[in-house]
Motif scaffolding. Structure first.
Motif, PDB file in Angstrom:
ATOM      1  N   GLY A  18       1.002  -1.177  -0.073  1.00 45.68           N
ATOM      2  CA  GLY A  18      -0.137   0.087   0.158  1.00 45.68           C
ATOM      3  C   GLY A  18       0.817   1.059  -0.045  1.00 45.68           C
ATOM      4  N   ASP A  19       1.983   1.244   0.761  1.00 49.61           N
ATOM      5  CA  ASP A  19       2.745   2.425   1.039  1.00 49.61           C
ATOM      6  C   ASP A  19       3.564   2.649  -0.623  1.00 49.61           C
ATOM      7  N   TYR A  20       3.990   1.548  -1.274  1.00 54.50           N
ATOM      8  CA  TYR A  20       4.648   1.373  -2.324  1.00 54.50           C
ATOM      9  C   TYR A  20       3.665   2.060  -3.537  1.00 54.50           C
ATOM     10  N   ILE A  50      -6.250  -1.153  -4.366  1.00 56.51           N
ATOM     11  CA  ILE A  50      -6.128  -2.399  -3.571  1.00 56.51           C
ATOM     12  C   ILE A  50      -7.628  -2.899  -3.144  1.00 56.51           C
ATOM     13  N   GLY A  51      -8.403  -2.004  -2.628  1.00 56.16           N
ATOM     14  CA  GLY A  51      -9.871  -2.483  -2.729  1.00 56.16           C
ATOM     15  C   GLY A  51     -10.435  -3.343  -4.057  1.00 56.16           C
ATOM     16  N   LEU A  52     -10.208  -2.441  -5.255  1.00 51.61           N
ATOM     17  CA  LEU A  52     -10.690  -2.869  -6.251  1.00 51.61           C
ATOM     18  C   LEU A  52     -10.014  -4.326  -6.653  1.00 51.61           C
ATOM     19  N   GLY A  71      -1.711   8.670  -3.988  1.00 49.95           N
ATOM     20  CA  GLY A  71      -1.812   8.932  -2.477  1.00 49.95           C
ATOM     21  C   GLY A  71      -2.558   7.886  -2.056  1.00 49.95           C
ATOM     22  N   PHE A  72      -2.803   7.948  -0.642  1.00 48.10           N
ATOM     23  CA  PHE A  72      -3.141   6.998   0.123  1.00 48.10           C
ATOM     24  C   PHE A  72      -4.773   6.473  -0.225  1.00 48.10           C
ATOM     25  N   GLY A  73      -5.547   7.553  -0.457  1.00 43.98           N
ATOM     26  CA  GLY A  73      -6.819   7.461  -1.106  1.00 43.98           C
ATOM     27  C   GLY A  73      -7.003   6.720  -2.443  1.00 43.98           C
TER      28      GLY A  73
END
Length: 84
Positions: free
Chosen positions: A53-55, A71-73, A63-65
């Protein structure tokens, strides 16, 4: 590189767990060794998720969003394929 190493480590843990326990089922763990492999896999997979996630958030510029959406998809796609 870190995510790739963690992914390799996770697959190695799952493979060794399967070799030693003849199963990687999490619904029926009947030995201390199986429980050890289970918690080790959880630890590594959580670390992998954080690193990935950070990568994605840093390298994509989303960004994080945006990283959360990607990742959610992917998780939704995997769930859909598993359900199908």
């Amino acid at each position: 590189v870190g995510s790739i190493l963690l992914l390799f480590l996770l697959f190695s843990i799952l493979f060794i767990w399967w070799i030693n326990e003849k199963s990687i089922s999490v619904t029926y763990i009947n030995s201390p060794t199986g429980e050890f492999y289970y918690w080790l896999a959880i630890l590594v997979s959580n670390t992998l998720g954080t690193a990935l996630g950070d990568y994605i958030s840093e390298s994509s510029g989303l960004g994080f969003g945006g990283s959360m959406m990607i990742i959610g998809l992917l998780l939704t796609l995997l769930w859909g394929l598993n359900s199908w």
